[in-house]
Each structure stands twice: as C-alpha cells, then as structure tokens.
Write an enzyme that holds these catalytic residues in place. Structure first.
Site: not given
Ligand code: 5GP
Ligand code: ZN
Length: 114
Positions: A32, A48, A90, A103, A105
């Site tokens: 992340d 996707h 999430n 995804h 985490h």
């Molecule tokens: P969500 O909030 O959708 O559950 O998680 C999205 C996650 O993607 C967040 O923890 C954020 O830090 C991560 N993220 C967003 N943009 C990027 C990126 O460009 N590269 C990486 N490696 N992680 C990202």
């Molecule tokens: Zn996608």
C-alpha cells in the site's frame, strides 16, 4: 477483464508502478502506498470487479476470490507477518472504499490496535 479507468487495473497492466510482493496468473499483491501498519499490502485479482456483491460475480469469479483468500496467509507469512495478520475489505461508501476494484488489505508486522 480489466477496466481502462481503474487505478488497480493500471497497476496490473504496469501503467502505474507498484511495489509487488507476489504475482501469479490470477492475483497480485503489492505494498500500500500509504501504509497504515508496519506491513500493509493489498491483494487484488487480475479480473476487474468492484465489490464482493458485484452483479456479475459468477462461479468463476467466486472461485478466484476464494483462491486469493487461501493464498494470502502464505504471502503474509513470507512478508513480515509471521506472528499474524489482519485482512480487511472495505465495501462501499460507509466503509470508506476509495478504489472500486475489489481488494483485501493485509496488515501486520506489529501488534495491531483493535
Ligand atoms: P480502500 O480505501 O479502497 O479500501 O483502499 C485503497 C487503498 O489503496 C488505500 O489504502 C490507499 O493507500 C491505496 N492506494 C491508493 N492509490 C494507490 C497507488 O497508486 N498505489 C498503491 N500501492 N496503493 C494505493
Ligand atoms: Zn480494476
């Protein structure tokens, strides 16, 4: 099937760089960009779809989700989570989902607050 406008699909295609820790024909695990634990990785499928509740979640995709879940412990253990880890998915607005490509985490590497 990938989505042209999806950030994680761009990571899968290599259009956006990422720090990959595991990859096979079905899934990818990368770090992340804004870690919220000592170890914070994201596991995604190369297909996707947005949510676990996606309307087009067929048997094939369900099998891929299960495959990814079963693979995560091995990847976690090999990347600093020998003493345990947490998986978070999430889903939707109230959970604060910001990237709409399903995804998980994977967090660990330290004692996590609950
Ligand atoms: P969500 O909030 O959708 O559950 O998680 C999205 C996650 O993607 C967040 O923890 C954020 O830090 C991560 N993220 C967003 N943009 C990027 C990126 O460009 N590269 C990486 N490696 N992680 C990202
Ligand atoms: Zn996608």
């Amino acid at each position: 099937m990938l989505d042209d406008n999806c950030l994680f699909c761009k990571i899968i295609r290599g259009e956006v760089p990422s720090d990959k820790v595991y990859e096979d024909e079905t899934m990818l695990v990368f770090k992340d960009i804004e870690p919220k634990a000592k170890v914070h990785m994201l596991a995604i499928l190369k297909n996707h779809f947005k949510l676990l509740s996606d309307a087009d979640m067929d048997e094939q995709k369900s099998a891929e989700v299960l495959y990814m879940l079963m693979k995560i412990p091995e990847v976690a253990r090999a990347n600093g989570c020998e003493k345990g880890f947490r998986i978070i998915a999430n889903q939707g607005e109230d959970a604060g989902q910001s990237v709409f490509h399903l995804h998980f985490h994977i967090m660990g590497g330290e004692t996590l607050p609950w």
